[in-house]
Design a protein around this motif. Structure first.
Motif, PDB file in Angstrom:
ATOM      1  N   LEU A 155       0.798  -1.257   0.277  1.00  0.00           N
ATOM      2  CA  LEU A 155      -0.098   0.064   0.108  1.00  0.00           C
ATOM      3  C   LEU A 155       0.818   1.358  -0.001  1.00  0.00           C
ATOM      4  N   PRO A 156       0.651   2.289  -1.017  1.00  0.00           N
ATOM      5  CA  PRO A 156       1.475   3.392  -1.011  1.00  0.00           C
ATOM      6  C   PRO A 156       1.197   3.995   0.481  1.00  0.00           C
ATOM      7  N   MET A 157       2.287   4.573   1.158  1.00  0.00           N
ATOM      8  CA  MET A 157       1.970   5.445   2.297  1.00  0.00           C
ATOM      9  C   MET A 157       2.329   6.735   1.961  1.00  0.00           C
ATOM     10  N   GLN A 158       1.171   7.577   2.082  1.00  0.00           N
ATOM     11  CA  GLN A 158       1.106   9.125   1.683  1.00  0.00           C
ATOM     12  C   GLN A 158       1.422   9.834   2.773  1.00  0.00           C
ATOM     13  N   ILE A 159       2.334  10.668   2.965  1.00  0.00           N
ATOM     14  CA  ILE A 159       2.685  11.518   3.984  1.00  0.00           C
ATOM     15  C   ILE A 159       2.732  13.085   3.851  1.00  0.00           C
ATOM     16  N   HIS A 160       2.022  13.772   4.513  1.00  0.00           N
ATOM     17  CA  HIS A 160       1.679  15.284   4.280  1.00  0.00           C
ATOM     18  C   HIS A 160       3.120  15.919   4.837  1.00  0.00           C
ATOM     19  N   THR A 161       3.450  16.730   3.733  1.00  0.00           N
ATOM     20  CA  THR A 161       4.679  17.932   4.239  1.00  0.00           C
ATOM     21  C   THR A 161       4.324  19.036   3.762  1.00  0.00           C
ATOM     22  N   GLY A 162       5.028  20.002   4.479  1.00  0.00           N
ATOM     23  CA  GLY A 162       4.521  21.447   4.458  1.00  0.00           C
ATOM     24  C   GLY A 162       3.586  21.846   5.453  1.00  0.00           C
ATOM     25  N   THR A 163       3.105  22.913   5.310  1.00  0.00           N
ATOM     26  CA  THR A 163       2.178  23.769   6.184  1.00  0.00           C
ATOM     27  C   THR A 163       0.778  23.432   5.778  1.00  0.00           C
ATOM     28  N   SER A 164       0.173  23.805   6.899  1.00  0.00           N
ATOM     29  CA  SER A 164      -1.436  23.619   6.818  1.00  0.00           C
ATOM     30  C   SER A 164      -2.033  25.090   7.450  1.00  0.00           C
ATOM     31  N   MET A 165      -3.291  25.452   6.738  1.00  0.00           N
ATOM     32  CA  MET A 165      -3.903  26.424   7.113  1.00  0.00           C
ATOM     33  C   MET A 165      -4.695  26.656   8.435  1.00  0.00           C
ATOM     34  N   PHE A 166      -5.028  25.422   8.892  1.00  0.00           N
ATOM     35  CA  PHE A 166      -6.092  25.085   9.826  1.00  0.00           C
ATOM     36  C   PHE A 166      -5.588  25.629  11.064  1.00  0.00           C
ATOM     37  N   PRO A 167      -6.284  26.534  12.095  1.00  0.00           N
ATOM     38  CA  PRO A 167      -5.610  27.057  13.261  1.00  0.00           C
ATOM     39  C   PRO A 167      -4.940  26.203  14.136  1.00  0.00           C
ATOM     40  N   LYS A 168      -5.550  24.969  14.325  1.00  0.00           N
ATOM     41  CA  LYS A 168      -4.938  24.164  15.345  1.00  0.00           C
ATOM     42  C   LYS A 168      -3.998  23.162  14.915  1.00  0.00           C
ATOM     43  N   ALA A 169      -3.388  23.313  13.563  1.00  0.00           N
ATOM     44  CA  ALA A 169      -2.287  22.667  12.947  1.00  0.00           C
ATOM     45  C   ALA A 169      -0.759  22.867  13.722  1.00  0.00           C
ATOM     46  N   ARG A 170       0.046  21.930  13.776  1.00  0.00           N
ATOM     47  CA  ARG A 170       1.181  22.031  14.070  1.00  0.00           C
ATOM     48  C   ARG A 170       2.310  21.884  13.006  1.00  0.00           C
ATOM     49  N   ASN A 171       2.793  23.050  12.416  1.00  0.00           N
ATOM     50  CA  ASN A 171       3.316  22.898  11.265  1.00  0.00           C
ATOM     51  C   ASN A 171       4.701  22.412  11.337  1.00  0.00           C
TER      52      ASN A 171
END
Length: 287
Positions: A155-171
């Motif tokens: 199964l491909p493992m997709q991992i978010h990199t970079g920032t997020s606009m959501f207020p509670k995100a921890r960039n």
């Protein structure tokens, strides 16, 4: 030209508050009524895909109650949404390794019952570093089990990199460098480096993609007209790049507009075809 959209966030509308729908309309320029119609009935999405030459698209589903306000139930609802169209609507599932110390039963359920096509880790929303399985980091066995499951089941493992606009995100968790050890420890796992670390870690992302052949570049959330500014040597990694819109996302009003912007880039037709369709079709084992 046919497309596969390898990164969308089409979830049942019941998970969206009126405040969030307003944000979709104002910040993301997305028509909330259009989004509602698609979220309420997958047949409306299939019709749209047929009209715009989108052969398949990936729908992300992941539990992130601390940041997004929903947990495992979101994954279940997306599974129900795609169940009659799994040849066109490809679900990526997820277990939050910080909140589930025994992820294997849930992983087996998603794989066997939901027929997921990949797994997702969103460090910025799930509040975990991608290398927290390492003993010198957090020694997180649950995350190690998730990666091993992805590797064992192809199964491909997709991992978010970079920032997020959501207020509670921890960039701080979005730095791609935390992915550097994964190919060394899980050499059979296909790793989708999502978003290319934008908007501040693109050089790191490019280095990793050059270093690790098992990494795939998901170009979603990068405005297509900025892709070659962010990655001027893009053609060097184009054989492992896949198109994604990140719809609905900031600046992505519709999927097909994002597609058209990509097609305007000064790239060869061969490269465009690889990124738009061929690479993802091979990765997801589509015809």
């Amino acid at each position: 030209m046919d497309f596969i959209d390898a990164h969308t966030h089409i979830v049942p509308v019941k998970f969206y508050s009126e405040d969030l729908l307003r944000a979709v309309a104002s910040l993301m320029r997305v028509d909330p009524e259009f989004y509602k119609s698609i979220s309420q009935d997958p047949r409306n999405l299939i019709k749209y895909m047929d009209e715009k030459s989108i052969k398949a698209l990936v729908i992300m589903s992941y539990p992130a109650p601390d940041v997004m306000g929903f947990g495992d139930e979101q994954v279940d609802e997306v599974a129900d949404y795609v169940k009659d169209h799994r040849d066109r609507l490809l679900q990526f599932g997820s277990v939050n390794p910080r909140l589930n110390n025994n992820p294997l039963p849930r992983l087996e359920e998603m794989y066997s019952k939901y027929e997921i096509k990949g797994l997702k880790l969103h460090p910025v929303h799930q509040l975990v570093k991608a290398n927290n399985y390492r003993p010198e980091e957090a020694d997180m066995k649950s995350l190690e089990q998730i990666y091993q499951f992805a590797s064992d089941h192809e199964l491909p493992m997709q991992i978010h990199t970079g920032t997020s606009m959501f207020p509670k995100a921890r960039n701080k968790y979005g730095d791609p460098i935390f992915l550097d050890e994964l190919p060394l420890d899980f050499p059979k796992m296909k790793i989708i480096l999502s978003h290319g670390g934008r908007p501040i870690w693109m050089e790191t992302a490019f280095y990793l993609l050059r270093r690790h052949r098992q990494m795939i570049f998901d170009i979603s959330s990068i405005p297509p007209h900025r892709l070659l500014d962010y990655f001027p040597r893009f053609e060097m990694i184009a054989d492992r790049a896949i198109f994604g819109s990140d719809w609905p996302g900031p600046g992505v009003q519709t999927i097909h507009e994002n597609m058209q912007e990509f097609l305007k880039l000064p790239l060869t037709e061969e490269v465009k075809r690889k990124v738009a369709y061929d690479n993802a079709a091979k990765l997801f084992k589509l015809k």
